[in-house]
Design a protein around this motif. Structure first.
Motif, PDB file in Angstrom:
ATOM      1  N   THR A 226       0.896  -1.211   0.185  1.00  0.00           N
ATOM      2  CA  THR A 226       0.039   0.050  -0.103  1.00  0.00           C
ATOM      3  C   THR A 226       0.744   1.234  -0.004  1.00  0.00           C
ATOM      4  O   THR A 226       0.397   2.119  -0.761  1.00  0.00           O
ATOM      5  CB  THR A 226      -0.952   0.100   1.221  1.00  0.00           C
ATOM      6  OG1 THR A 226      -1.672  -1.050   1.175  1.00  0.00           O
ATOM      7  CG2 THR A 226      -1.964   1.132   1.007  1.00  0.00           C
ATOM      8  N   LEU A 230      -0.001   3.101  -3.375  1.00  0.00           N
ATOM      9  CA  LEU A 230      -1.189   3.989  -2.973  1.00  0.00           C
ATOM     10  C   LEU A 230      -1.277   5.187  -3.789  1.00  0.00           C
ATOM     11  O   LEU A 230      -2.312   5.469  -4.468  1.00  0.00           O
ATOM     12  CB  LEU A 230      -1.261   4.162  -1.372  1.00  0.00           C
ATOM     13  CG  LEU A 230      -2.454   4.835  -0.989  1.00  0.00           C
ATOM     14  CD1 LEU A 230      -3.938   4.347  -1.326  1.00  0.00           C
ATOM     15  CD2 LEU A 230      -2.497   5.163   0.506  1.00  0.00           C
ATOM     16  N   VAL A 231      -0.110   5.968  -3.811  1.00  0.00           N
ATOM     17  CA  VAL A 231      -0.053   7.264  -4.161  1.00  0.00           C
ATOM     18  C   VAL A 231      -0.202   7.016  -5.866  1.00  0.00           C
ATOM     19  O   VAL A 231      -0.788   7.892  -6.520  1.00  0.00           O
ATOM     20  CB  VAL A 231       1.221   7.890  -4.062  1.00  0.00           C
ATOM     21  CG1 VAL A 231       1.423   9.181  -4.860  1.00  0.00           C
ATOM     22  CG2 VAL A 231       1.048   8.211  -2.382  1.00  0.00           C
ATOM     23  N   VAL A 247      -3.209  11.994  -0.336  1.00  0.00           N
ATOM     24  CA  VAL A 247      -3.508  10.711   0.083  1.00  0.00           C
ATOM     25  C   VAL A 247      -2.371  10.176   1.196  1.00  0.00           C
ATOM     26  O   VAL A 247      -2.761   9.634   1.992  1.00  0.00           O
ATOM     27  CB  VAL A 247      -3.513   9.810  -1.181  1.00  0.00           C
ATOM     28  CG1 VAL A 247      -3.858   8.416  -0.562  1.00  0.00           C
ATOM     29  CG2 VAL A 247      -4.461  10.319  -1.993  1.00  0.00           C
ATOM     30  N   TRP A 248      -1.098  10.447   1.166  1.00  0.00           N
ATOM     31  CA  TRP A 248      -0.239  10.108   2.086  1.00  0.00           C
ATOM     32  C   TRP A 248      -0.269  10.843   3.328  1.00  0.00           C
ATOM     33  O   TRP A 248      -0.003  10.360   4.372  1.00  0.00           O
ATOM     34  CB  TRP A 248       1.300  10.363   1.226  1.00  0.00           C
ATOM     35  CG  TRP A 248       1.929   9.484   2.036  1.00  0.00           C
ATOM     36  CD1 TRP A 248       3.434  10.184   2.662  1.00  0.00           C
ATOM     37  CD2 TRP A 248       2.516   8.143   2.721  1.00  0.00           C
ATOM     38  NE1 TRP A 248       4.104   9.325   3.300  1.00  0.00           N
ATOM     39  CE2 TRP A 248       3.738   7.996   3.217  1.00  0.00           C
ATOM     40  CE3 TRP A 248       1.771   7.170   2.541  1.00  0.00           C
ATOM     41  CZ2 TRP A 248       3.986   6.920   3.967  1.00  0.00           C
ATOM     42  CZ3 TRP A 248       2.070   5.617   2.889  1.00  0.00           C
ATOM     43  CH2 TRP A 248       3.180   5.760   3.630  1.00  0.00           C
ATOM     44  N   ALA A 251      -2.929   9.197   5.362  1.00  0.00           N
ATOM     45  CA  ALA A 251      -2.383   8.116   6.053  1.00  0.00           C
ATOM     46  C   ALA A 251      -1.684   8.491   7.424  1.00  0.00           C
ATOM     47  O   ALA A 251      -1.620   8.144   8.570  1.00  0.00           O
ATOM     48  CB  ALA A 251      -1.679   7.314   5.078  1.00  0.00           C
ATOM     49  N   SER A 285      -8.434  -2.057   3.788  1.00  0.00           N
ATOM     50  CA  SER A 285      -7.785  -1.185   3.276  1.00  0.00           C
ATOM     51  C   SER A 285      -7.397  -1.614   1.957  1.00  0.00           C
ATOM     52  O   SER A 285      -7.516  -0.718   0.922  1.00  0.00           O
ATOM     53  CB  SER A 285      -6.885  -0.321   4.181  1.00  0.00           C
ATOM     54  OG  SER A 285      -5.680  -1.233   3.969  1.00  0.00           O
ATOM     55  N   SER A 301      -9.727   4.392   2.314  1.00  0.00           N
ATOM     56  CA  SER A 301      -8.747   3.231   2.358  1.00  0.00           C
ATOM     57  C   SER A 301      -7.430   3.613   2.979  1.00  0.00           C
ATOM     58  O   SER A 301      -6.715   3.236   3.942  1.00  0.00           O
ATOM     59  CB  SER A 301      -8.460   2.798   0.975  1.00  0.00           C
ATOM     60  OG  SER A 301      -7.418   1.880   1.059  1.00  0.00           O
ATOM     61  N   SER A 302      -6.928   5.072   2.401  1.00  0.00           N
ATOM     62  CA  SER A 302      -5.944   5.511   3.159  1.00  0.00           C
ATOM     63  C   SER A 302      -5.969   5.912   4.637  1.00  0.00           C
ATOM     64  O   SER A 302      -4.871   5.465   5.321  1.00  0.00           O
ATOM     65  CB  SER A 302      -5.425   6.741   2.385  1.00  0.00           C
ATOM     66  OG  SER A 302      -4.295   7.579   3.135  1.00  0.00           O
ATOM     67  N   TYR A 305      -5.926   2.244   6.086  1.00  0.00           N
ATOM     68  CA  TYR A 305      -4.469   1.985   6.217  1.00  0.00           C
ATOM     69  C   TYR A 305      -3.355   2.505   7.238  1.00  0.00           C
ATOM     70  O   TYR A 305      -2.608   1.946   7.913  1.00  0.00           O
ATOM     71  CB  TYR A 305      -3.906   1.983   4.839  1.00  0.00           C
ATOM     72  CG  TYR A 305      -2.459   2.000   4.740  1.00  0.00           C
ATOM     73  CD1 TYR A 305      -1.852   0.766   4.644  1.00  0.00           C
ATOM     74  CD2 TYR A 305      -1.566   3.206   4.699  1.00  0.00           C
ATOM     75  CE1 TYR A 305      -0.362   0.868   4.643  1.00  0.00           C
ATOM     76  CE2 TYR A 305      -0.226   3.064   4.389  1.00  0.00           C
ATOM     77  CZ  TYR A 305       0.444   1.739   4.567  1.00  0.00           C
ATOM     78  OH  TYR A 305       1.478   1.951   4.185  1.00  0.00           O
ATOM     79  N   GLY A 306      -3.681   3.745   7.320  1.00  0.00           N
ATOM     80  CA  GLY A 306      -2.726   4.621   8.366  1.00  0.00           C
ATOM     81  C   GLY A 306      -2.817   4.144   9.854  1.00  0.00           C
ATOM     82  O   GLY A 306      -2.110   3.894  10.681  1.00  0.00           O
TER      83      GLY A 306
END
Length: 395
Positions: A226, A230-231, A247-248, A251, A285, A301-302, A305-306
């Motif tokens: 991910t 992800l990015v 997006v990061w 997270a 995620s 999802s981000s 995930y984080g």
């Protein structure tokens, strides 16, 4: 007897140390890639090699730390790692020689391992010595804070300063953050714990650690796939083109308070229940990226995930630290090494599948299978915990 203020200062110093050695020394490279590509024509080959040598430094550090038991040496290396994080970051802006960049990023990886692994082990020893809850959630919130700091700082400085000046700014930021660390870090040398003795054999503890190592390897696959793609998935969407950093950032924002929330959850529902949930959420995620790549789905999802990957890291490393109170850095380093191997292998496999098939679907499905296997290993470790001498790991 320590006061609440004393404990707060130690925790803050530990968290800031993670921000310096992980957030700045390691994560600053991510937003610096496009700046260096534009500024000095950095090739994608060099971009990849710089990332590789940095992680090689981190794994080397983890391997070395797993063999160190002397508390005095640990403290000296921890202090050296903090200084190294500042120096290796700032010096990136003073050269255009690739071989020097490789050396600096390798040394930066060593600094990251001291901040993460020695820092976590030393804090665990201090908490146990002073009869405090041996929870590391607050400590690992520094990872999320580091992601947030580098993402925000990158956006602030990228239009105003050249690539080399930006590296120096990151280094100066790390230097400023060293001040409270140096002022509030206790004398960890006085926190050495006697070797654990009792009915449980060393072989039982080793078997427990090995099973958790397998589970942690699976978590490493879930984390890095991910983190790596992800990015890229976000940037492929018209609605998120050019906004992958956001997006990061989501997270990182999710990871920062999540560590503390996982500690709260474990107190109420137990460590194992929390760990099962974290693995499941991490898998969810990933599944969301397979089923739906809409703006809302990717952002959610981000967020999940984080919150989940950082929970797995903090809970697993805290678990093994309790099993080895006399030298918590050693099992933490062993597990981190297996986590790191996963981070080397998984992106290459998923990247190959993406190139061959033109999408990430099968790579993400493979990652889901690995995470499911991770849950199986967590269950096996749960069954084995009593033999390992870990009665505190409830739930």
């Amino acid at each position: 007897m320590i006061t609440t203020t004393d404990k707060l200062k130690v925790l803050i110093a530990s968290v800031i140390a993670v921000v310096v050695t992980v957030g700045i020394a390691r994560f600053s490279y991510t937003p610096m890639i496009p700046e260096m590509v534009a500024g000095v024509g950095l090739s994608q080959t060099v971009v990849g090699l710089l990332a590789t040598v940095n992680y090689a430094g981190y794994l080397t550090g983890a391997l070395l730390i797993s063999r160190i038991s002397d508390m005095g040496l640990k403290v000296r290396l921890y202090q050296l790692g903090l200084l190294g994080a500042v120096v290796t970051t700032a010096l990136m802006g003073f050269t255009t020689e690739a071989w020097l960049w490789y050396l600096l990023r390798f040394a930066s990886g060593l600094s990251t391992s001291t901040g993460m692994l020695l820092g976590a082990g030393l804090l665990m020893s201090w908490l146990l010595k002073h009869n405090q809850k041996s929870e590391l959630g607050i400590f690992f919130s520094g990872i999320g804070l580091g992601i947030v700091l580098t993402a925000v700082l990158a956006e602030v400085i990228r239009e105003r300063f050249a690539w080399d000046e930006q590296w120096v700014i990151y280094g100066l930021a790390a230097l400023v953050l060293l001040l409270p660390i140096w002022r509030w870090t206790p004398d960890y040398r006085a926190c050495a714990m006697p070797r654990k003795t009792g009915d449980n054999s060393e072989s039982d503890r080793s078997r427990f650690i090995f099973i958790l190592q397998l589970a942690y390897f699976c978590a490493g696959v879930g984390y890095v796939v991910t983190a790596t793609f992800l990015v890229a998935i976000a940037e492929s969407m018209p609605a998120l083109a050019g906004r992958g950093w956001q997006v990061w950032l989501v997270a990182g924002l999710a990871a920062t308070p999540a560590c503390w929330l996982w500690d709260v959850f474990t107190r109420r529902w137990g460590h194992w229940s929390a760990l099962y949930l974290a693995y499941v959420l991490n898998a969810v995620s990933i599944l969301m990226l397979v089923l739906d790549t809409s703006l809302a789905s990717v952002m959610l999802s981000s967020l999940i995930y984080g919150a989940s990957f950082i929970g797995i890291v903090s809970m697993v490393l805290a678990m093994v630290g309790r099993v080895y109170p006399e030298n918590p850095s050693r099992p933490m380093s062993r597990l981190t090494f297996s986590y790191g191997i996963a981070q080397i292998l998984a992106p290459a496999i998923v990247g190959y599948l993406a190139d061959a098939e033109g999408n990430y679907t099968n790579g993400l499905l493979m990652t889901l299978v690995v995470m499911a296997l991770g849950v199986v290993f967590v269950a096996a470790a749960h069954r084995h915990q009593g033999k390992a001498g870990a009665p505190a790991l409830s739930g």
